[in-house]
Write a protein that holds these residues in place. Structure first.
Motif, mmCIF file in Angstrom:
data_model
loop_
_atom_site.group_PDB
_atom_site.id
_atom_site.type_symbol
_atom_site.label_atom_id
_atom_site.label_comp_id
_atom_site.label_asym_id
_atom_site.label_seq_id
_atom_site.Cartn_x
_atom_site.Cartn_y
_atom_site.Cartn_z
ATOM 1 N N TRP A 131 -2.193 1.165 -4.922
ATOM 2 C CA TRP A 131 -1.784 -0.202 -4.597
ATOM 3 C C TRP A 131 -2.881 -0.933 -3.846
ATOM 4 O O TRP A 131 -3.453 -0.369 -2.914
ATOM 5 C CB TRP A 131 -0.500 -0.195 -3.747
ATOM 6 C CG TRP A 131 0.241 -1.493 -3.844
ATOM 7 C CD1 TRP A 131 0.126 -2.550 -2.987
ATOM 8 C CD2 TRP A 131 1.167 -1.870 -4.853
ATOM 9 N NE1 TRP A 131 0.929 -3.566 -3.404
ATOM 10 C CE2 TRP A 131 1.581 -3.177 -4.546
ATOM 11 C CE3 TRP A 131 1.667 -1.248 -5.976
ATOM 12 C CZ2 TRP A 131 2.483 -3.856 -5.342
ATOM 13 C CZ3 TRP A 131 2.567 -1.914 -6.762
ATOM 14 C CH2 TRP A 131 2.972 -3.211 -6.435
ATOM 15 N N CYS A 156 -1.434 -11.782 -3.560
ATOM 16 C CA CYS A 156 -0.473 -10.769 -3.115
ATOM 17 C C CYS A 156 0.721 -10.747 -4.071
ATOM 18 O O CYS A 156 1.867 -10.639 -3.644
ATOM 19 C CB CYS A 156 -0.021 -11.024 -1.684
ATOM 20 S SG CYS A 156 0.672 -12.654 -1.393
ATOM 21 N N TRP A 175 4.161 -8.754 -2.590
ATOM 22 C CA TRP A 175 4.036 -7.718 -1.565
ATOM 23 C C TRP A 175 3.327 -8.270 -0.340
ATOM 24 O O TRP A 175 2.566 -9.236 -0.412
ATOM 25 C CB TRP A 175 3.296 -6.491 -2.112
ATOM 26 C CG TRP A 175 1.903 -6.772 -2.609
ATOM 27 C CD1 TRP A 175 1.533 -7.230 -3.834
ATOM 28 C CD2 TRP A 175 0.686 -6.601 -1.872
ATOM 29 N NE1 TRP A 175 0.178 -7.367 -3.911
ATOM 30 C CE2 TRP A 175 -0.377 -6.981 -2.732
ATOM 31 C CE3 TRP A 175 0.386 -6.163 -0.582
ATOM 32 C CZ2 TRP A 175 -1.699 -6.934 -2.334
ATOM 33 C CZ3 TRP A 175 -0.945 -6.107 -0.187
ATOM 34 C CH2 TRP A 175 -1.975 -6.494 -1.066
ATOM 35 N N ARG A 176 3.616 -7.668 0.783
ATOM 36 C CA ARG A 176 2.995 -8.057 2.048
ATOM 37 C C ARG A 176 2.831 -6.820 2.917
ATOM 38 O O ARG A 176 3.629 -5.880 2.867
ATOM 39 C CB ARG A 176 3.846 -9.092 2.778
ATOM 40 C CG ARG A 176 5.282 -8.657 3.033
ATOM 41 C CD ARG A 176 6.036 -9.619 3.907
ATOM 42 N NE ARG A 176 7.437 -9.225 4.069
ATOM 43 C CZ ARG A 176 8.208 -9.632 5.076
ATOM 44 N NH1 ARG A 176 7.720 -10.436 6.021
ATOM 45 N NH2 ARG A 176 9.473 -9.240 5.149
ATOM 46 N N ASP A 177 1.781 -6.813 3.724
ATOM 47 C CA ASP A 177 1.548 -5.750 4.697
ATOM 48 C C ASP A 177 2.354 -6.038 5.952
ATOM 49 O O ASP A 177 2.401 -7.181 6.424
ATOM 50 C CB ASP A 177 0.063 -5.642 5.041
ATOM 51 C CG ASP A 177 -0.763 -5.160 3.850
ATOM 52 O OD1 ASP A 177 -0.238 -4.339 3.071
ATOM 53 O OD2 ASP A 177 -1.907 -5.619 3.697
ATOM 54 N N HIS A 191 0.290 2.766 6.807
ATOM 55 C CA HIS A 191 0.240 1.444 6.175
ATOM 56 C C HIS A 191 1.615 1.147 5.589
ATOM 57 O O HIS A 191 2.061 1.818 4.655
ATOM 58 C CB HIS A 191 -0.843 1.413 5.094
ATOM 59 C CG HIS A 191 -2.227 1.652 5.607
ATOM 60 N ND1 HIS A 191 -2.994 0.677 6.194
ATOM 61 C CD2 HIS A 191 -2.972 2.785 5.647
ATOM 62 C CE1 HIS A 191 -4.158 1.179 6.547
ATOM 63 N NE2 HIS A 191 -4.177 2.460 6.232
ATOM 64 N N TRP A 192 2.270 0.121 6.131
ATOM 65 C CA TRP A 192 3.629 -0.245 5.717
ATOM 66 C C TRP A 192 3.567 -1.481 4.834
ATOM 67 O O TRP A 192 2.845 -2.444 5.131
ATOM 68 C CB TRP A 192 4.506 -0.526 6.941
ATOM 69 C CG TRP A 192 4.806 0.703 7.764
ATOM 70 C CD1 TRP A 192 3.923 1.431 8.502
ATOM 71 C CD2 TRP A 192 6.076 1.335 7.929
ATOM 72 N NE1 TRP A 192 4.548 2.479 9.125
ATOM 73 C CE2 TRP A 192 5.882 2.443 8.794
ATOM 74 C CE3 TRP A 192 7.358 1.077 7.441
ATOM 75 C CZ2 TRP A 192 6.925 3.280 9.167
ATOM 76 C CZ3 TRP A 192 8.398 1.907 7.816
ATOM 77 C CH2 TRP A 192 8.186 2.993 8.658
ATOM 78 N N ARG A 193 4.339 -1.454 3.754
ATOM 79 C CA ARG A 193 4.370 -2.582 2.819
ATOM 80 C C ARG A 193 5.799 -2.896 2.427
ATOM 81 O O ARG A 193 6.641 -1.993 2.309
ATOM 82 C CB ARG A 193 3.553 -2.277 1.552
ATOM 83 C CG ARG A 193 2.049 -2.192 1.771
ATOM 84 C CD ARG A 193 1.341 -2.059 0.428
ATOM 85 N NE ARG A 193 -0.112 -2.028 0.579
ATOM 86 C CZ ARG A 193 -0.838 -0.932 0.629
ATOM 87 N NH1 ARG A 193 -0.245 0.250 0.545
ATOM 88 N NH2 ARG A 193 -2.148 -0.989 0.762
ATOM 89 N N HIS A 194 6.012 -4.187 2.208
ATOM 90 C CA HIS A 194 7.304 -4.657 1.700
ATOM 91 C C HIS A 194 7.071 -5.239 0.314
ATOM 92 O O HIS A 194 6.271 -6.159 0.146
ATOM 93 C CB HIS A 194 7.893 -5.726 2.631
ATOM 94 C CG HIS A 194 9.111 -6.397 2.079
ATOM 95 N ND1 HIS A 194 9.368 -7.753 2.283
ATOM 96 C CD2 HIS A 194 10.130 -5.933 1.302
ATOM 97 C CE1 HIS A 194 10.499 -8.074 1.672
ATOM 98 N NE2 HIS A 194 10.987 -7.002 1.064
ATOM 99 N N LEU A 195 7.770 -4.694 -0.683
ATOM 100 C CA LEU A 195 7.678 -5.170 -2.056
ATOM 101 C C LEU A 195 8.938 -5.945 -2.402
ATOM 102 O O LEU A 195 10.056 -5.514 -2.085
ATOM 103 C CB LEU A 195 7.506 -4.010 -3.031
ATOM 104 C CG LEU A 195 6.059 -3.588 -3.358
ATOM 105 C CD1 LEU A 195 5.336 -3.145 -2.109
ATOM 106 C CD2 LEU A 195 6.048 -2.488 -4.419
ATOM 107 N N GLU A 209 -4.435 3.804 2.764
ATOM 108 C CA GLU A 209 -4.302 2.365 2.549
ATOM 109 C C GLU A 209 -4.292 2.010 1.082
ATOM 110 O O GLU A 209 -3.700 1.000 0.677
ATOM 111 C CB GLU A 209 -5.442 1.634 3.264
ATOM 112 C CG GLU A 209 -5.345 0.119 3.207
ATOM 113 C CD GLU A 209 -6.462 -0.567 3.960
ATOM 114 O OE1 GLU A 209 -6.455 -1.819 4.036
ATOM 115 O OE2 GLU A 209 -7.340 0.140 4.477
ATOM 116 N N LEU A 250 0.581 3.417 -2.370
ATOM 117 C CA LEU A 250 1.836 2.777 -2.000
ATOM 118 C C LEU A 250 2.629 3.628 -1.024
ATOM 119 O O LEU A 250 3.279 3.101 -0.111
ATOM 120 C CB LEU A 250 2.669 2.500 -3.251
ATOM 121 C CG LEU A 250 3.906 1.623 -3.078
ATOM 122 C CD1 LEU A 250 3.531 0.268 -2.492
ATOM 123 C CD2 LEU A 250 4.625 1.448 -4.410
#
Length: 560
Positions: free
Chosen positions: A10, A178, A194-196, A204-208, A226, A229
């Motif tokens: 990702w 993004c 998506w956003r960090d 490393h946290w992500r919101h999809l 990083e 995903l």
């Protein structure tokens, strides 16, 4: 399809090439010298090559030098000269001006959303849509979308809802760097935003957020790498996604139904095709193809300011004229001291020692003309007229002359409107559907109606030219009163035109002047004219029902 559940790379590899372009365009859009130097150090040019040995003997070194001589040069890619304390490179924010001007040209007069039969059966729907546009501040959102799209080649508009913030759906802008789009037939079929997120544990946290027809899927991921995903987590595991856990389907823990028949997120391309990504449905940035001109403008501006620095008068002072600060502490010279005492100096045969002044010429006219020409070419390459950016405006011009000078800008505006009309119309319908599903259907509102997007003419209205045209048409007896009123006011409907025809005839016949809202026969403009009414006297042209299409405006948009 559901959100990914495995540890994927990702951002996905399919976005690699577009993200390279987004990084470069973002650097020009931001105007940050550090970003410009970083981006251009990674592209062909002198940047990034300072560690390669040059001028050394050997076949390998000669081969490297030959390669470097054939590579294009970028001003922002050149490294800082060894020993130089700081960089003197200057940036002219023309790229930011192009993006801002593009938004003003396209959305400075915001488009209107008109539902079918807005004055009759669709009036309640039209009123509700107007209320949403005002509450959601769509005019400002569209300006932001236009500027973002100009820089990145397109932008995403998203419809969301939050009863705590507003009692209607809201729009916001998502930059394309993004987003992972999926196309079908050249139209957006689905998209994953998506956003960090802020990391609570070093991962490393992500919101999809995946948008599909009629639904939105939310997922939370965390990874130690990083570029990966990572593992799928519950939405409640992070404060930023915990609110979504309250509205998703409890069975799968990720799905939210929108109530819309289509997507709640649409892609608005700036311009197509994308010349750097053949076959792609992504839009083209206004910067595409003019980056060398922007780079050359910064180089010319830097050279101009360098002339100013070097143009400062400097004195070459004999060492005997300096004042000692003591043994081992050096000497100084006071340039403000006007009177000097006589000093003893040895005459070397060329005469006594003298102070000399060194002052370089400041090439103001040459640099100014160069910057103007480069700016004009860059603006033209972006699709705009120089007049739009304030050039060639030394002499006052009529509205007709202004229209002629800004012809390229008007053409570009028309093209961008074509690309934006469809996505905006679909998103307006989705807004009505989401409003009915999440906030309750209002009396008389039909969310299934698809609004049409209307732009203002955007061309200055030259009343003098229009008056001359209408006067010649009248003298030639080529059009009736009804037709002339229609040509002057192309946005009026049949009843408004008929009412104005009655007022014109009453004034021409010496009768009383009929105020707006009434007619010579006593019925208002919104009431049908009775049989034998003066509005129907002109049999050659008694209304638009005898025409296949309404004629265009003569002089552009006219106010009522």
């Amino acid at each position: 399809m559901p959100l990914p559940a495995v540890n994927l790379e990702w951002p996905p590899p399919s976005t690699k090439e577009p993200r390279k372009l987004y990084d470069r365009w973002q650097a020009w859009y931001s105007g940050d010298p550090e970003q410009l130097a970083r981006v251009h150090a990674d592209v062909p040019g002198l940047g990034g090559d300072s560690d390669i040995p040059r001028g050394q003997p050997g076949v390998g070194a000669r081969f490297v030098n030959a390669l470097l001589q054939g590579r294009p040069r970028a001003f922002w890619g050149t490294p800082v000269t060894p020993g130089q304390v700081r960089s003197h490179k200057l940036h002219v924010p023309l790229a930011g001006d192009i993006a801002s001007t593009s938004a003003d040209v396209l959305y400075g007069e915001p488009p209107t959303f008109e539902v079918p039969d807005a004055k009759t059966t669709g009036k309640a729907t039209q009123d509700r849509l107007d209320d949403i546009a005002e509450e959601a501040n769509l005019a400002a959102v569209l300006l932001e979308s236009g500027e973002t799209g100009s820089a990145y080649g397109g932008s995403y508009l998203r419809v969301s809802w939050d009863p705590v913030l507003a009692d209607c759906p809201l729009w916001d802008v998502i930059p394309p760097d993004c987003a992972v789009p999926e196309w079908r037939g050249g139209r957006l079929h689905a998209v994953t935003l998506w956003r960090d997120l802020e990391s609570p544990d070093g991962r490393h946290w992500r919101h999809l957020e995946r948008h599909e027809q009629g639904r939105v899927l939310h997922g939370l991921y965390a990874s130690a790498d990083e570029g990966k995903l990572g593992r799928r987590l519950k939405l409640v595991d992070h404060d930023a996604t915990a609110p979504f856990a309250l509205i998703v389907d409890p069975e799968d823990g990720q799905t939210v139904t929108t109530g819309a028949s289509g997507l709640a997120c649409e892609y608005v391309p700036n311009m197509r095709p994308n010349r750097l990504l053949r076959g792609s449905a992504l839009g083209r940035s206004d910067y595409a193809g003019i980056e060398p001109m922007l780079d050359s403008l910064d180089e010319a501006w830097t050279s101009w300011l360098r002339d100013l620095r070097l143009g400062k008068g400097r004195l070459v002072v004999p060492r005997a004229y300096t004042m000692s600060r003591g043994r081992g502490r050096g000497t100084t010279f006071d340039p403000e001291r006007e009177v000097f005492e006589a000093v003893d100096a040895i005459d070397n045969g060329d005469g006594p020692l003298k102070m000399s002044v060194v002052q370089f010429a400041i090439r103001v006219e040459e640099h100014s003309r160069t910057c103007r020409e480069i700016t004009a070419e860059a603006v033209r390459g972006a699709g705009y007229s120089a007049q739009t950016f304030g050039q060639n405006d030394e002499v006052a011009a009529t509205a007709t002359e202004v229209n002629a000078r800004q012809g390229r800008t008007a053409s570009t505006r028309g093209k961008k409107q074509l690309y934006a009309r469809g996505p905006l119309a679909r998103l307006a319908r989705a807004t009505l559907e989401i409003d009915a599903a999440k906030f309750g259907r209002k009396p008389g509102v039909n969310p299934e109606l698809r609004p049409a997007v209307r732009w203002q003419d955007g061309v200055p209205f030259d009343i003098e030219a229009t008056a001359r045209t209408l006067q010649m048409i009248k003298a030639a007896e080529a059009a009736s009163i009804y037709r002339r009123v229609q040509m002057l006011n192309p946005d009026w409907d049949d009843k408004e035109i008929r009412a104005d025809v009655e007022r014109i005839k009453a004034e021409a016949g010496g009768g009383p002047v009929v105020p707006p809202g009434s007619s010579a026969t006593g019925h208002g403009p919104d009431e049908p004219a009775p049989d034998g009414d003066p509005a129907d006297v002109e049999p050659d042209d008694d209304g638009p029902e005898n025409d296949d299409a309404r004629p265009p405006s003569v002089g552009g948009r006219a106010s009522r």
